[in-house]
Write an enzyme that holds these catalytic residues in place. Structure first.
Site, PDB file in Angstrom:
ATOM      1  N   HIS A  58       0.828  -1.224   0.000  1.00  0.00           N
ATOM      2  CA  HIS A  58       0.000   0.000   0.000  1.00  0.00           C
ATOM      3  C   HIS A  58       0.855   1.264   0.000  1.00  0.00           C
ATOM      4  CE1 HIS A  58      -3.036   2.954   0.932  1.00  0.00           C
ATOM      5  NE2 HIS A  58      -2.496   3.186   2.117  1.00  0.00           N
ATOM      6  N   HIS A  82       3.715   6.841   5.697  1.00  0.00           N
ATOM      7  CA  HIS A  82       2.545   7.577   6.184  1.00  0.00           C
ATOM      8  C   HIS A  82       1.709   6.805   7.205  1.00  0.00           C
ATOM      9  CE1 HIS A  82       0.351   5.294   3.023  1.00  0.00           C
ATOM     10  NE2 HIS A  82      -0.730   5.532   3.744  1.00  0.00           N
ATOM     11  N   GLU A  86       0.779   5.677  12.868  1.00  0.00           N
ATOM     12  CA  GLU A  86      -0.607   5.339  13.217  1.00  0.00           C
ATOM     13  C   GLU A  86      -0.772   3.855  13.525  1.00  0.00           C
ATOM     14  OE1 GLU A  86      -4.971   5.430  11.025  1.00  0.00           O
ATOM     15  OE2 GLU A  86      -3.441   6.860  10.415  1.00  0.00           O
ATOM     16  N   ASP A  87      -0.078   2.979  12.778  1.00  0.00           N
ATOM     17  CA  ASP A  87      -0.340   1.537  12.860  1.00  0.00           C
ATOM     18  C   ASP A  87       0.766   0.705  13.497  1.00  0.00           C
ATOM     19  OD1 ASP A  87      -2.722   2.049  11.595  1.00  0.00           O
ATOM     20  OD2 ASP A  87      -1.987   1.546   9.597  1.00  0.00           O
ATOM     21  N   ASP A 270     -21.478  16.781 -24.714  1.00  0.00           N
ATOM     22  CA  ASP A 270     -20.043  16.663 -24.498  1.00  0.00           C
ATOM     23  C   ASP A 270     -19.598  15.255 -24.128  1.00  0.00           C
ATOM     24  OD1 ASP A 270     -21.231  16.645 -22.041  1.00  0.00           O
ATOM     25  OD2 ASP A 270     -19.802  17.999 -21.075  1.00  0.00           O
TER      26      ASP A 270
END
Length: 735
Positions: A58, A82, A86-87, A270
């Site tokens: 990921h 990132h 947090e994890d 369009d």
């Protein structure tokens, strides 16, 4: 009509990432990126995604998406890292020591808040959205990482539990797609919408996909034919020939036109489009002339976004024409710089310009983030925050002008109140009327593109906005400024209004807290809304900072928990008593007890008027004035004559207010509405709504709906208004 620059990368590995860096033209600190990968691999080792793949795939995929956007080294490192804070057990201090302040700051910006004990699930979600916006206002790279993170999660949403798919898709459509649009990153915005649409309405998605698949070969052949004819014509005037591309409208784009606007798929002009990319703005307009010479333009289907860019800085010429086959298609004409901005938005700085961080243009493009943060800093209602984001980031904008020619950009549906506050805070506060193209318009008038809006202001001391404006205006900015005015200028009024509103809500929910225990009972909610005293809390309710509808359920639960079964029994008794004394309207009905009363809106009777009752079917008794036109026309009707009954006012009508409407005719002048509002405020008369328009003879008519206790008070109000300068007449409206 994307470059397919963000095509999904399957089985992304560190080798794939390195290869992408090596073949690209942009320089990266490869050793730093590899070190970030190794740390992420170490902390995520053994973790799995719901697809069963190693979790490290990921962050690698997120980093790959950002590489395609051309973002800098620190952002790529932050993408790889990132989720580690947090994890996993990794800390921000460790990241700062190993990779520097920027990487630690970016990772912290995209890291969700840890669960706080006092937060509800919605409050937690609201705080996380607010945190992302706050970090984003400091460094735009935070949200670009978050967009890439959400994009990969959406691409793999099929592996998620079915119960979560719709929630995630809904959040993507309502928050992340509008943000991507506002930042101008159309490639991500379009993919967000198509992926979310697939889960939000799978049947419609499948039907559109089926219809488009049936015509695929014919469609591709048509687009290729159009492209070739345009290239051949441009070759006569250009060397080299400008780039010409073709595309078919996205499934979600077709869905909006077919299902939302009720059009047939063949009516979508369009759905086919070609794009011509040239070198200069002059060439854009020259090519436009060639296109209109080659094909027949459809009237009112030309848009010049070069002279009037969209709020996300998008620029291009759009024209819809009909080809020789009788099929309509759109042509977009832009320069290469416009094209890069359209595809990559604010990320184009990193992709095409070395060493660019931020400039004045970027600061202007991020001002909307700060407005949302400021206006929602006291709200824990996630629905309200999402609604604010949707309103402020609406893809469809309108462009209107001041009498001096300054352009104001507002979301579709914005009113003249929003326009006034977009000009300046004080213009909004002192507004007493508005004109659109020199014609007087009411406050709820919705602006359309191209109009010249003139805001009429007054210098009357103490004049300010009306509370009703909060329900009229569209933009978050206007609502925030109106609330701030009431918070600052009307504290005493807010305290009174807030206390009365809380007492009404308590009575309605059978909550009876002793006065000396009230502050302790409300302590938690006061703390959540940063209120130090009870008066602060009452004032917050009065100016709209605290919405009772959002806190009353918690207060009911706290009341039952604190005061126990005894109060529940007493509340039930009170409810029964209230039911027995249901008729508190101030009207006595002959021979009938415990009946429902409503006042007819055709004549709006007041205490002191001669009245008559009409027995309705299923809605109790409707009370009319005896000179009401509906009563006079129906009283002798044989079928309804028996349903008219005698009613009368109670001798004393306490604490009951009635709506009545007045028509005020006056010489039209600046400040008239302000003077009427001030006169009514001076005698504590509540205005429910008001509107004004110009009469053919040049006079103005103001229509105001008020809360009145009875005829005596109404006469006082009328006398007060008649004394205002230039007022010709004041009459009670018959409606």
């Amino acid at each position: 009509m994307s470059d397919a620059c963000l095509a999904p990368q399957t089985n992304c590995t560190i080798d794939t990432l390195i290869q992408k860096i090596l073949v690209g033209e942009k320089q990266y600190d490869l050793s730093k990126i590899v070190s970030a990968y190794e740390l992420a691999e170490k902390y995520h080792h053994g973790q799995k995604r719901e697809s069963g793949e190693p979790y490290i795939t990921h962050p690698l995929a997120v980093a790959y998406i950002l590489l395609e956007l051309g973002i800098d080294t620190d952002t790529i490192c932050s993408a790889l890292l990132h989720d580690v804070v947090e994890d996993t057990e990794c800390t921000l201090d460790e990241l700062q020591k190993s990779f520097g302040t920027d990487v630690a700051m970016l990772v912290n910006g995209v890291t969700k808040l840890k669960q706080v004990e006092t937060f509800t699930k919605d409050e937690q979600k609201a705080e996380n959205i607010r945190k992302i916006l706050l970090a984003m206002s400091e460094d735009i790279r935070v949200i670009i990482i978050k967009l890439a993170d959400r994009l990969h999660n959406m691409r793999t949403l099929k592996y998620c539990k079915e119960s979560k798919r719709r929630t995630i898709a809904h959040e993507t459509m309502n928050i992340y797609a509008p943000i991507a649009h506002r930042l101008g990153i159309s490639s991500i915005k379009d993919e967000f919408e198509d992926l979310a649409f697939q889960y939000l309405d799978p049947f419609a998605y499948a039907e559109i996909d089926r219809q488009m698949s049936l015509r695929k070969e014919a469609r591709e052949a048509l687009i290729e034919q159009i492209k070739q004819s345009i290239k051949e014509r441009l070759a006569k005037d250009f060397d080299p020939v400008p780039q010409v591309e073709g595309r078919v409208k996205s499934n979600y784009g077709i869905y909006k036109k077919v299902y939302r606007d009720g059009k047939d798929i063949d009516q979508i002009y369009d759905r086919y489009a070609v794009r011509v990319i040239v070198n200069t703005v002059t060439e854009c307009y020259y090519v436009l002339g060639i296109i209109h010479d080659m094909f027949k333009p459809i009237p009112n289907r030309f848009k010049d976004y070069i002279s009037t860019p969209k709020s996300n800085m998008y620029q291009s010429l759009h024209t819809t024409v009909i080809g020789r086959q009788g099929i309509a298609f759109e042509v977009q004409i832009r320069t290469w710089e416009m094209h890069r901005t359209a595809e990559y938005g604010i990320a184009a700085h990193w992709k095409y310009k070395e060493g660019v961080r931020s400039n004045a243009k970027d600061d202007n493009r991020l001002a909307w983030i700060r407005r949302i943060i400021e206006s929602q800093k006291e709200s824990n209602d996630v629905e309200e925050i999402v609604r604010a984001i949707k309103n402020d980031l609406a893809p469809e904008d309108v462009f209107a002008f001041t009498p001096k020619g300054d352009m104001i950009t507002l979301p579709r549906g914005a009113t003249v109140i929003d326009f006034a506050y977009a000009i300046h805070t004080q213009v909004g506060h002192r507004m007493c009327g508005a004109k659109a193209d020199k014609k007087m318009v009411p406050y709820d008038y919705q602006i359309t593109t191209g109009e010249i809006i003139e805001i009429l202001t007054t210098n009357v001391e103490g004049h300010g906005p009306s509370r009703s404006w909060l329900n009229i205006c569209k933009t978050n900015e206007a609502k925030s400024k109106i609330r701030s005015w009431f918070k600052k200028e009307r504290r005493e009024e807010n305290i009174v209004e807030g206390r009365e509103a809380l007492e009404r809500e308590f009575r309605r929910n059978m909550i009876r807290v002793p006065e000396d225990e009230l502050e302790d009972f409300l302590k938690m909610d006061m703390h959540r809304h940063n209120c130090e005293t009870l008066d602060d809390f009452f004032a917050a309710i009065g100016y709209g900072g605290v919405q009772l509808s959002k806190v009353i359920q918690r207060l009911k639960a706290e009341y039952n928990k604190r005061y126990g079964e005894k109060n529940i029994v007493e509340s039930n008794k009170a409810i029964q008593t209230q039911k027995k004394n249901k008729n508190n309207s101030g009207v006595i009905v002959d021979g009938i007890d415990d009946c429902m009363i409503k006042f007819a809106q055709c004549c709006n009777p007041l205490p002191g008027d001669e009245i008559i009752g009409f027995i309705t079917r299923g809605h109790g008794i409707s009370v009319h004035k005896t000179d009401c036109i509906n009563y006079l026309s129906q009283k002798d009707n044989e079928e309804s004559a028996a349903r008219w009954i005698n009613v009368k006012w109670k001798s004393v009508v306490d604490s009951v207010y009635f709506k009545t409407t007045l028509d005020i005719i006056a010489v039209d002048r600046i400040g008239l509405l302000a003077d009427v509002s001030s006169a009514l405020a001076a005698i504590n008369i509540y205005i429910h709504e008001s509107s004004s328009r110009q009469l053919k003879n040049g006079n103005a008519i103001l229509t105001v709906t008020l809360s009145i206790a009875g005829m005596e008070q109404l006469n006082t109000v009328i006398n007060r208004i008649q004394k205002i300068k230039n007022v010709i007449s004041v009459e009670r409206s018959g409606k």
